[in-house]
Structures are given as structure tokens and as C-alpha cells.
Motif scaffolding. Sequence first.
Motif, mmCIF file in Angstrom:
data_model
loop_
_atom_site.group_PDB
_atom_site.id
_atom_site.type_symbol
_atom_site.label_atom_id
_atom_site.label_comp_id
_atom_site.label_asym_id
_atom_site.label_seq_id
_atom_site.Cartn_x
_atom_site.Cartn_y
_atom_site.Cartn_z
ATOM 1 N N GLN A 595 -9.672 -17.009 3.839
ATOM 2 C CA GLN A 595 -9.543 -15.839 2.683
ATOM 3 C C GLN A 595 -9.920 -14.366 3.141
ATOM 4 O O GLN A 595 -9.260 -12.806 2.306
ATOM 5 N N ASN A 596 -10.142 -14.419 4.003
ATOM 6 C CA ASN A 596 -9.561 -13.179 4.935
ATOM 7 C C ASN A 596 -8.900 -12.514 5.095
ATOM 8 O O ASN A 596 -8.431 -11.001 5.195
ATOM 9 N N SER A 597 -7.286 -13.417 5.304
ATOM 10 C CA SER A 597 -6.715 -13.410 5.578
ATOM 11 C C SER A 597 -5.226 -13.379 4.248
ATOM 12 O O SER A 597 -4.621 -13.735 3.963
ATOM 13 N N TRP A 598 -5.862 -13.768 3.041
ATOM 14 C CA TRP A 598 -5.050 -13.760 2.131
ATOM 15 C C TRP A 598 -4.697 -12.709 1.147
ATOM 16 O O TRP A 598 -5.436 -11.437 0.533
ATOM 17 N N LEU A 599 -3.058 -11.763 1.025
ATOM 18 C CA LEU A 599 -2.756 -11.322 1.104
ATOM 19 C C LEU A 599 -2.541 -10.799 -0.370
ATOM 20 O O LEU A 599 -2.208 -11.660 -1.417
ATOM 21 N N SER A 600 -2.022 -9.708 -0.980
ATOM 22 C CA SER A 600 -1.763 -9.461 -2.490
ATOM 23 C C SER A 600 -1.378 -7.563 -1.849
ATOM 24 O O SER A 600 -1.839 -7.470 -1.765
ATOM 25 N N PHE A 601 -0.334 -7.571 -2.814
ATOM 26 C CA PHE A 601 0.709 -6.687 -2.961
ATOM 27 C C PHE A 601 1.131 -6.323 -4.253
ATOM 28 O O PHE A 601 0.695 -6.129 -5.021
ATOM 29 N N GLU A 602 0.550 -4.818 -3.957
ATOM 30 C CA GLU A 602 0.820 -4.128 -5.824
ATOM 31 C C GLU A 602 1.841 -2.717 -4.756
ATOM 32 O O GLU A 602 2.002 -2.355 -3.508
ATOM 33 N N LEU A 603 2.503 -2.177 -6.005
ATOM 34 C CA LEU A 603 3.171 -0.881 -6.168
ATOM 35 C C LEU A 603 2.187 0.098 -6.316
ATOM 36 O O LEU A 603 1.813 0.662 -7.243
ATOM 37 N N LEU A 604 2.366 1.265 -5.191
ATOM 38 C CA LEU A 604 0.792 2.234 -5.242
ATOM 39 C C LEU A 604 1.530 2.937 -5.798
ATOM 40 O O LEU A 604 0.828 3.829 -7.005
ATOM 41 N N LYS A 605 2.825 3.727 -5.568
ATOM 42 C CA LYS A 605 3.481 5.217 -6.051
ATOM 43 C C LYS A 605 4.657 5.222 -5.792
ATOM 44 O O LYS A 605 5.296 3.652 -5.091
ATOM 45 N N ALA A 606 5.437 5.704 -7.239
ATOM 46 C CA ALA A 606 6.662 5.309 -6.816
ATOM 47 C C ALA A 606 8.041 6.613 -7.458
ATOM 48 O O ALA A 606 7.130 6.903 -8.675
ATOM 49 N N THR A 607 8.564 6.949 -6.927
ATOM 50 C CA THR A 607 9.895 8.120 -7.459
ATOM 51 C C THR A 607 9.898 8.250 -8.963
ATOM 52 O O THR A 607 9.387 8.582 -9.962
ATOM 53 N N ASP A 608 10.216 6.605 -9.750
ATOM 54 C CA ASP A 608 10.114 7.002 -10.275
ATOM 55 C C ASP A 608 9.068 4.505 -10.711
ATOM 56 O O ASP A 608 9.862 3.816 -10.968
ATOM 57 N N PRO A 609 8.453 5.280 -11.603
ATOM 58 C CA PRO A 609 6.773 3.721 -11.336
ATOM 59 C C PRO A 609 8.001 3.095 -12.492
ATOM 60 O O PRO A 609 7.519 1.175 -12.736
ATOM 61 N N GLY A 610 8.470 2.832 -13.179
ATOM 62 C CA GLY A 610 8.915 2.330 -13.827
ATOM 63 C C GLY A 610 10.008 1.300 -14.065
ATOM 64 O O GLY A 610 10.700 0.652 -14.414
ATOM 65 N N LEU A 611 10.950 1.700 -12.934
ATOM 66 C CA LEU A 611 12.052 1.393 -12.343
ATOM 67 C C LEU A 611 11.964 -0.227 -11.203
ATOM 68 O O LEU A 611 12.776 -1.010 -11.810
ATOM 69 N N PHE A 612 10.637 -0.380 -10.509
ATOM 70 C CA PHE A 612 10.506 -1.221 -10.225
ATOM 71 C C PHE A 612 8.907 -2.253 -10.017
ATOM 72 O O PHE A 612 7.973 -1.209 -10.234
#
Length: 807
Positions: A595-612
Amino acid sequence: MGDCFRSKQGLCFLLFLYVTDILCVSIHYSLPEEKKTGSLVANVLKDLKLGVGELSARRAQLVSKSSKQYFHLDSHSGNLLISDKIDREALCGQTEPCLLVSQIVLQNPLKIYSIEIKIEDVNDNAPKFSKNDFQFGIPENVPPNTRFPLESAQDEDLGENSIQNYTLSPNEHFQLGVESNTDGSKYVTLILEKALDREKEPHLGLTLTAIDGGVPQRTGTSQINVNILDINDNFPEFTQSEYKAILKENCPRDTLVSRVEARDLDFGSNAQITYSFHRIPEKLYNLFHLNEMTGEITTFGEVDYEKETNYEMTIKATDGGGLFGHCKVLVEIEDVNDNAPEVSVISINSPLPEDTPLETLVVLFSVEDQDSGDNGQTLCSVDMNLPFVLKVTTNSFYQLLIQSPLDREKVSEYNVTITAMDRGSPRLTSTRIINVQISDVNDNPPVYEKSLFEMQVQENNIPGLLIGSVQAVDLDTEQNAKLTYSLLPGNIGGGPVASYISINSETGNMYALRSLDYEKIKDFKVTVKATDRGTPSLSSDVVVHVIITDENDNAPFFLYPLQNSTSPCNELLPKMTEAGYLITKVVAVDGDSGQNSWLSFELLKATDPGLFSIGAQNGEVKTRRPLTERDTNKQRLVIAVRDNGVPPQTSTAMLNILLVDGFSDPYLKVVDVRQQVPEDEGTLTMYLVICLATVSFVFLLCIVSFVGIKMCKKDHGSSFIVAPPHFPPNIPENCTDSQSGSLSRHYPYDVCLTNGSLSSEFRFLRPLIPVFSVADPNSAVNHNNSSVSQEHPECLDDNKAGEQVRD
């Protein structure tokens, strides 16, 4: 039949050879009684034909058949010494010869020598009469030459040391007659030589002296008082001259032995008969009682067959006139089985090593029974469930031998019960318990609790950490059971075992010598050896499997966009894209596992957060809505990836997305934003605030200048001509940003894509604010256009390829 007879002959011959090997060899010595303790009897080495030191080497022992040990054998010198003073008279009485029989027992091989020591008499006892004076009543009409038996003196010595002669004090009436019995003893009679005359001499006093033949000569005396009686011419006469009786030993007191009877033909007092013992040893007075009136002989003390087998007594019958007669009473003692067998241990080998070979001698003992006949015949046995067997030798000797292998780990000691039984009726038995200890031999190797030990240790451990313990047991005892643990040589990850793991040689505790890294070594195996301290030592091995468990010590790493790269990662996005368009896929890895290698992604910052949006599990970057003209051409995304460890670790990467009209744009191939300095959103905001403050300051400065000029113009008349404000042409509506821009819509930007440089350059154009000038308006406008053309010649030349956009 012939074959059977020959087989029996062969067995008898072998038995004869075996018996003759162990039969006793008799040696004879003589010794005077009363010698001092410690006196030398003889040196047995020469007689036994043995060498010096062989007695002690063969564990020689002197065994006496008597209850008392009179002699002592010095096993070093071979001297046979007196250990206790010997009194022949107390030991043998009148028995001749007086022999003390002992046996010298030698082992390895077993050999028994019989030693007979004859105790020679010494003249240490003087003759003794039973009384100091004797009374005789002799009728006066007794004719000369009449013999009167006298009581003999008793001398406990033998031979020449016993009584040799008697003498009588001088007188005119009597002389002494000395005669010998068939057994050699002497008895005396008083012989009347001259007739007695009571009227002349009614009483005579004589002295009887007994003389022995020893050196020095010893004597004993008794006084004889002779009373002259009136005429009594009939002597008492017994009905039998000899009485015989059989008496069982240990019979109760007052048991009738025999009854004697004498008769006297006289009358009156001369016919009244009294009975008494005559000339008997003093010890018989303690054993028998004679009724002087009835003549009944009864037991008075304890009669023991083992001390005397028969007794002879003389009974005297005396009438009232003083005349007497004699008879003999022979009492034969009958043996009774009253003595249980006696077990005497001669030697014992204890403790015994558990690897002692079979047929080894454990205990050597003898069995004696003081009874006779069948009452003295003995049988001996031991328990059947023991690893020992009983073997009979000669002369009532027994050997206890090992018949099956010994194992101390099963039985550490044996209590051997030896039972001896005679053949009397009823049978008597006796037991002797012998404790035989079994000593340990190093015959058991160490045994581990498990066939395989598994231990777990978390990575990044501190050096010296206890990771587990290896335990083994040894069924032996003491030094043979003390274990020492060690590691066998081997390699772990290319290095020696000793550099990774150590073990406590006493406790078996295992320690990690260095910090372990799960990403380098997942597990390893070492071999532990346990060795006991016996001679020779025994050992056994066991495999220890050490499993390294993972710790969340590695942060996720981006493979795409490549983390820590000097070149930014750029993705192109057509402006015609609809919602859900897959732009790219972010790829990250984690060096940990589980479980130490189970990865999850998230969008931390964006120029336009609602676009991506980004897929939490697959890392796919997609559009969330269709693009509009108001969306910025350059979008910067900060993507975070987090693992599932405790605590979790996170890494970030930056992704640049450039919005383009289409992939068919002729200048798309030369786009390169590697020289674009990445700006943090906070930094960009700060720059915009500074620019806004500067523009506002310039605007206020212009207003103040305008007011000042107007005031100066009023003061100087028509010195100045006010030029109307000149505003630039209207900016097309499609270049404005009505929603998201942080700057005013009246501040346009140029995006110039230079040819061949593969880099983009963002430039701020001059703010489109009113310009006030006192010069000619036309000339002012021309000057402004010229300035613009001089400041941006590159943009004017590439007007066909450039695209003017507003931010």
C-alpha cells in the motif's frame, strides 16, 4: 544320545575351566593371640605372586566371613595387618584349630584368594575352679583305695597351655589321682589311702592345685573340705548312665530338656537325693537350669545353634548321707531357620557412564546365611525390568552386570533391589537397595525448536536492533548441554553475513548490524550453528529467514512529466477541443511496495482550475469543458501525486499546456517554450499589482500636470494652444477578456512567435491612455507610431505570422 552326551561333556569342561579361573587359592598363616593392633601378619604379594601396585590396580579387598573384621590389607604394600586385638578363647573357645578365614577379592579379572589364619594359643589364662572350696562328706567305713572324683579346674587355654597336672597338699589319708579323658582333658580323683576315723579326725582340709604347662606357668587352687560321716553304704544310682535329648534353638525359657532320675537303696535321710550339675563349664549355668529335687533340666537362657550345636552335662545325685552318683546328659541342638541371608556389598561402580559397554561389572556382593543345611542355602535375584543381570560366582559371590545399553536421558539413576532368600521353612528373605547413578555422555546434538526460523525487521532500522532469537535445546546435562551459537559464513547482497547480522553466542539473540533497505534487499537467509561444549562437541544447523518489511520512505517520482527536469514539459491543446478531451497522461512510480506504492493523483494548482481535471488513479489529464476565446493561451498545471503510506508522501510536477488554433498551423512545429522562465502564480500577481500601481501613479501625475498647464494658460493668455485628446482606434471586441484577466481590458498583450527560435516571448504593449501634448496633434500621432515601430520592429515584420491577443 551319543551327540547329546558329547555336548554335555563339552559344557562341563567349559564350566570347569570357568570355575577354576575364579576358584579361591588358599593361603595359610599362623598368628599368636593377643598381639597388638597394627602388627604385621604377613606380606601377601609373594604368596599371591603379584607385583607391587597390582593390588590397588585390581581394587583388592579383604572380605572376612566373621562379623568382625580382625585384619586389614594394605593394598599398596601388600601387608596384612591386625586391625583389632584377637582373643582366641573368646573367638573359638575350646575349638582347635582356631581359624579365621578371610578372602582377598581381585577384579579385572575376578580372582578370589582364601586366607586361613590360625590363631595360636598363648598362656594368658590361669586354671580356675568353679568354686573356691568344695565340701565332701565321706563315710568312715569307706575302704582304702576308694576314689572320690573331684571337679576339674577349667583352663581356657589349649595344649601345653592348658592344665597339665594337679597337686594335693600333703596329708596322711588321701592322695591324688590324675587321669586323661579321651579328648585329652585331665580329671582328678581323690584316693583314700588310709581308713578314716571320724572319732580321731572328723574334718580334713585339703588344698587342690591345678598347674598348666605354659610359660610362665600358671596355677589355680581350691579348698577341699572333707567331712567324715557316719556309715552310709549305698550310693545313689541313675537309671541311665547317659541321657540324650534334642532341643530346637531359640526355644522359649523353661522349656523341658530332659529329666534325670537316681535311686538310693538306703533309708531315711540317706535315701533323700538331690541333683546338681557337676563339672560343667560356667556358660552352661546361664543356659540350663536343674531342679535339685525333681532332676528336671529346663532352658534358662537362649540356645543358639550358630554358637553351639551340642552340649554335654554331668549330673550329680547326692543322697542324704552324702553319697552321690553321676550321669551324663547329651543335648543336641536342632537348627531353626532364624537367620535371614545377609547381603554384603564388596564393590560398586557408580556413577556409570551411559556408554559403558555391556557385561561391565556394576556391583560385586556376597550373600551369607548363618543357618545350616537347607536353612543356609540361599538364592539371589534382582528386578527383571532393569538393564542389569545377575551372575553367580563361587563362594556365594554375585556379580551385577550390564545386560542392555544405558541411556541417561531416559533414566538417570537406578535403585537396584537385591533380594536374597534361603531355602528354609519358612523361608526368610532380606533385601538390599543399591543406588546406581548414570553419568552423562555427550551423545545428543542440539535440537532446534523449529526447522526454519522466520524473523521480520522493518527497513531503516537502527543498527544493533534485536530482530529475533534462535533457541535450541540439548538433552545432555552440564557442559554437554551448554550451547554456543554462531553464524556460518555466507554472503548477503554481495557482502559477508557478519557485516549484516550478529548473534549472541550465549542467548541466541540476533541483531541487525546496519540499517537495511527494503528496496535493495527484500529478504535473506543465514545459517545458525549451535555447538555444545561436550567432548567431542556436537552441533546442528538451522536456516533463519529474515524478511525485511517495507517502510514508506520513498516519495513518488514522476516519469512524465519528468520530475526535476531543466526543460519544462509542454502539451498542445487545440482550441476546438470539447469537454473530456484527453490531453496527456501523467505517469509516476514509487520505490516502496504494497500500500506504500498505491498512488493517487490530484490537481494541486492551475491557471484555470475549472478547465482541467485529472484521474485520481490513472493520471489522465482531461478538459472539463469546451475552450472559449477568453481562455488563456498558456495554462500551467501543478500536479501532486500521493502514496498510501503512513504517513503519506507527496511529489509535485508542473505541466504547461499551450492552447493553439489547430495542429495544422504552419508555425506549430517551431514552438518552443523551453526559454520561458516559469513564473509562480503568486509572483505573476505581484508583478501585475506593481504595474497597476505604476499606471495609476502616472495617470495621477498626468492629471496634475494637465491642471497645472491649464492654470498657467489662464495666466499667460493665449500663449498655449490646447490640443484635443487623441485616442487610439477602438480595439476589436474579440481582443478583450471580460471575465478572468487581472489587468484592465485596455492593456493589450502581444504574443510573438519568432521564427526559428522555438521560443515564445510575451511582451506588454504600451497602455492605451490619453496623451496630452502642446505640439501638433498630427505630428504627435506620427511620433507615437514611429516609436512603436522602432520599439517592435520584429513584431511588425512578422505581422502575418503573429497573433495579437488580449489577456
